[in-house]
Design a protein around this motif. Structure first.
Motif, PDB file in Angstrom:
ATOM      1  N   GLY A  83      79.713  77.980 -63.819  1.00  8.10           N
ATOM      2  CA  GLY A  83      80.584  78.910 -64.578  1.00  8.10           C
ATOM      3  C   GLY A  83      81.362  78.175 -65.650  1.00  8.10           C
ATOM      4  N   VAL A  84      82.136  77.210 -65.278  1.00  6.29           N
ATOM      5  CA  VAL A  84      82.949  76.290 -66.234  1.00  6.29           C
ATOM      6  C   VAL A  84      82.075  75.624 -67.274  1.00  6.29           C
ATOM      7  N   ILE A  85      81.117  75.179 -67.101  1.00 10.72           N
ATOM      8  CA  ILE A  85      80.060  74.368 -67.992  1.00 10.72           C
ATOM      9  C   ILE A  85      79.481  75.550 -68.938  1.00 10.72           C
ATOM     10  N   ALA A  86      79.300  76.960 -68.136  1.00 15.91           N
ATOM     11  CA  ALA A  86      78.570  77.819 -69.297  1.00 15.91           C
ATOM     12  C   ALA A  86      79.751  78.246 -70.154  1.00 15.91           C
ATOM     13  N   GLU A  87      81.068  78.366 -69.707  1.00 22.40           N
ATOM     14  CA  GLU A  87      82.130  78.818 -70.537  1.00 22.40           C
ATOM     15  C   GLU A  87      82.468  77.683 -71.621  1.00 22.40           C
ATOM     16  N   ILE A  88      82.571  76.554 -71.314  1.00 23.04           N
ATOM     17  CA  ILE A  88      82.599  75.472 -71.968  1.00 23.04           C
ATOM     18  C   ILE A  88      81.667  75.396 -73.178  1.00 23.04           C
ATOM     19  N   THR A  89      80.485  75.349 -72.790  1.00 19.51           N
ATOM     20  CA  THR A  89      79.336  75.395 -73.725  1.00 19.51           C
ATOM     21  C   THR A  89      79.450  76.779 -74.605  1.00 19.51           C
ATOM     22  N   ARG A  90      79.638  77.972 -74.130  1.00 23.93           N
ATOM     23  CA  ARG A  90      79.655  78.863 -75.115  1.00 23.93           C
ATOM     24  C   ARG A  90      80.899  78.837 -76.089  1.00 23.93           C
ATOM     25  N   LYS A  91      82.004  78.410 -75.688  1.00 26.35           N
ATOM     26  CA  LYS A  91      83.300  78.140 -76.571  1.00 26.35           C
ATOM     27  C   LYS A  91      82.807  76.977 -77.526  1.00 26.35           C
ATOM     28  N   LEU A  92      82.381  75.922 -77.197  1.00 25.71           N
ATOM     29  CA  LEU A  92      81.736  74.649 -78.199  1.00 25.71           C
ATOM     30  C   LEU A  92      80.562  75.364 -78.994  1.00 25.71           C
ATOM     31  N   TYR A  93      79.749  76.238 -78.645  1.00 25.29           N
ATOM     32  CA  TYR A  93      78.754  76.809 -79.368  1.00 25.29           C
ATOM     33  C   TYR A  93      79.338  77.733 -80.430  1.00 25.29           C
ATOM     34  N   LEU A  94      80.294  78.534 -80.051  1.00 27.45           N
ATOM     35  CA  LEU A  94      80.872  79.542 -80.813  1.00 27.45           C
ATOM     36  C   LEU A  94      81.740  78.593 -82.135  1.00 27.45           C
ATOM     37  N   ARG A 146      69.519  71.648 -76.060  1.00 29.28           N
ATOM     38  CA  ARG A 146      69.383  71.848 -74.586  1.00 29.28           C
ATOM     39  C   ARG A 146      69.371  70.713 -73.444  1.00 29.28           C
ATOM     40  N   SER A 147      68.496  69.827 -74.000  1.00 29.19           N
ATOM     41  CA  SER A 147      68.452  68.504 -73.023  1.00 29.19           C
ATOM     42  C   SER A 147      69.413  67.632 -73.200  1.00 29.19           C
ATOM     43  N   GLY A 148      70.403  67.839 -74.104  1.00 30.90           N
ATOM     44  CA  GLY A 148      71.466  67.200 -74.383  1.00 30.90           C
ATOM     45  C   GLY A 148      72.783  67.838 -73.583  1.00 30.90           C
ATOM     46  N   THR A 149      73.598  68.247 -74.183  1.00 29.93           N
ATOM     47  CA  THR A 149      74.940  68.745 -73.817  1.00 29.93           C
ATOM     48  C   THR A 149      75.065  70.433 -73.311  1.00 29.93           C
ATOM     49  N   TRP A 150      74.000  71.083 -73.395  1.00 28.24           N
ATOM     50  CA  TRP A 150      73.933  72.284 -73.141  1.00 28.24           C
ATOM     51  C   TRP A 150      74.080  73.024 -71.684  1.00 28.24           C
ATOM     52  N   GLY A 151      73.920  72.182 -70.852  1.00 24.87           N
ATOM     53  CA  GLY A 151      73.828  72.546 -69.319  1.00 24.87           C
ATOM     54  C   GLY A 151      72.855  73.732 -69.061  1.00 24.87           C
ATOM     55  N   TYR A 152      73.358  74.717 -68.749  1.00 30.61           N
ATOM     56  CA  TYR A 152      72.804  75.780 -68.034  1.00 30.61           C
ATOM     57  C   TYR A 152      72.308  77.080 -69.154  1.00 30.61           C
ATOM     58  N   ALA A 153      72.806  76.941 -70.395  1.00 27.90           N
ATOM     59  CA  ALA A 153      72.404  77.761 -71.626  1.00 27.90           C
ATOM     60  C   ALA A 153      71.132  78.162 -71.311  1.00 27.90           C
ATOM     61  N   SER A 154      70.727  79.262 -71.744  1.00 29.32           N
ATOM     62  CA  SER A 154      69.208  79.871 -71.693  1.00 29.32           C
ATOM     63  C   SER A 154      68.917  79.628 -72.939  1.00 29.32           C
ATOM     64  N   GLN A 155      67.549  78.922 -73.203  1.00 28.07           N
ATOM     65  CA  GLN A 155      67.041  78.652 -74.384  1.00 28.07           C
ATOM     66  C   GLN A 155      66.473  79.876 -75.174  1.00 28.07           C
ATOM     67  N   LYS A 156      66.253  80.876 -74.339  1.00 26.33           N
ATOM     68  CA  LYS A 156      65.689  82.143 -75.008  1.00 26.33           C
ATOM     69  C   LYS A 156      66.985  82.616 -75.873  1.00 26.33           C
ATOM     70  N   GLN A 157      67.973  82.752 -75.178  1.00 25.45           N
ATOM     71  CA  GLN A 157      69.396  83.342 -75.800  1.00 25.45           C
ATOM     72  C   GLN A 157      69.738  82.288 -76.808  1.00 25.45           C
ATOM     73  N   LEU A 158      69.606  81.126 -77.022  1.00 27.19           N
ATOM     74  CA  LEU A 158      70.082  80.337 -78.094  1.00 27.19           C
ATOM     75  C   LEU A 158      69.111  80.279 -79.223  1.00 27.19           C
ATOM     76  N   SER A 159      67.711  80.440 -78.811  1.00 25.60           N
ATOM     77  CA  SER A 159      66.714  80.769 -79.824  1.00 25.60           C
ATOM     78  C   SER A 159      66.917  82.262 -80.531  1.00 25.60           C
ATOM     79  N   ASP A 160      67.029  83.209 -79.610  1.00 22.96           N
ATOM     80  CA  ASP A 160      67.420  84.486 -80.215  1.00 22.96           C
ATOM     81  C   ASP A 160      68.568  84.270 -81.272  1.00 22.96           C
ATOM     82  N   GLU A 161      70.029  83.534 -80.525  1.00 26.01           N
ATOM     83  CA  GLU A 161      71.069  83.592 -81.638  1.00 26.01           C
ATOM     84  C   GLU A 161      70.567  82.860 -83.029  1.00 26.01           C
ATOM     85  N   LEU A 162      69.900  81.868 -82.572  1.00 24.72           N
ATOM     86  CA  LEU A 162      69.717  80.808 -84.135  1.00 24.72           C
ATOM     87  C   LEU A 162      68.834  81.694 -85.076  1.00 24.72           C
TER      88      LEU A 162
END
Length: 181
Positions: free
Chosen positions: A29-40, A88-104
């Motif tokens: 949860g912490v990693i996902a939240e940090i990832t989300r904030k970093l992404y945004l 994803r292979s770097g610092t993205w942790g458990y972020a969904s590739q499909k979700q990132l792909s759709d967002e990009l």
């Protein structure tokens, strides 16, 4: 309805030490939240900047290629998926590739559609201006030709009227004086 659980530091430390599933979920949860904030913030801004820079020099060519060439669209999808995999292979942790792909894809599509819309509006303005110029030119030419035709018609009407008057005068003289026309 939501449930709020408040834990002090000692209770939280105890729960983390005794329950490994809770510890893993908390870490995720912490990693996902940090990832989300970093992404945004950082990544979204960087990607948007890269997209803007790429479009500056080749906007028209790229828009045309994306609209007309299926292979180019497929290549863009592959490049985006490759970018996502590397992120994803770097610092993205458990972020969904499909979700990132759709967002990009959504970001790129939104940006491209905005550029296409702007370009269409700009081209539409040019077409309207050109049409106004052509209509004005046609109106001028029509008015010139109408003027010429009006003059021609007036001249021919005068000639025909004079012929008719001559014939009428000749008939009247012949009838009055007995002469033949």
């Amino acid at each position: 309805m939501s449930i709020v659980v408040k834990l002090d530091a000692h209770a939280l430390a105890s729960l983390i030490e005794t329950n490994t599933e809770f510890r893993l979920e908390l870490q995720r949860g912490v990693i996902a939240e940090i990832t989300r904030k970093l992404y945004l913030t950082d990544v979204a801004t960087d990607v948007q900047g890269m997209i803007n820079d790429a479009f500056k020099g080749h906007k028209d060519d790229l828009i045309k290629a994306v609209k007309e060439d299926e292979a180019v669209r497929k290549m863009i999808d592959e490049k985006l998926n490759g970018l996502i995999k590397s992120v994803r292979s770097g610092t993205w942790g458990y972020a969904s590739q499909k979700q990132l792909s759709d967002e990009l894809k959504g970001m790129v599509n939104g940006h491209v559609m905005g550029l296409v819309r702007e370009e269409c509006e700009r081209q539409l303005g040019k077409v309207k201006k050109y049409c106004d110029e052509v209509v004005g030119s046609i109106q001028e030419e029509v008015m010139k030709r109408v003027g010429k035709c009006t003059g021609w018609v007036e001249q021919n009407v005068k000639v025909e009227m004079l012929k008719q008057i001559r014939e009428d005068v000749a008939k009247t003289i012949a009838a009055t004086f007995g002469a033949k026309s």
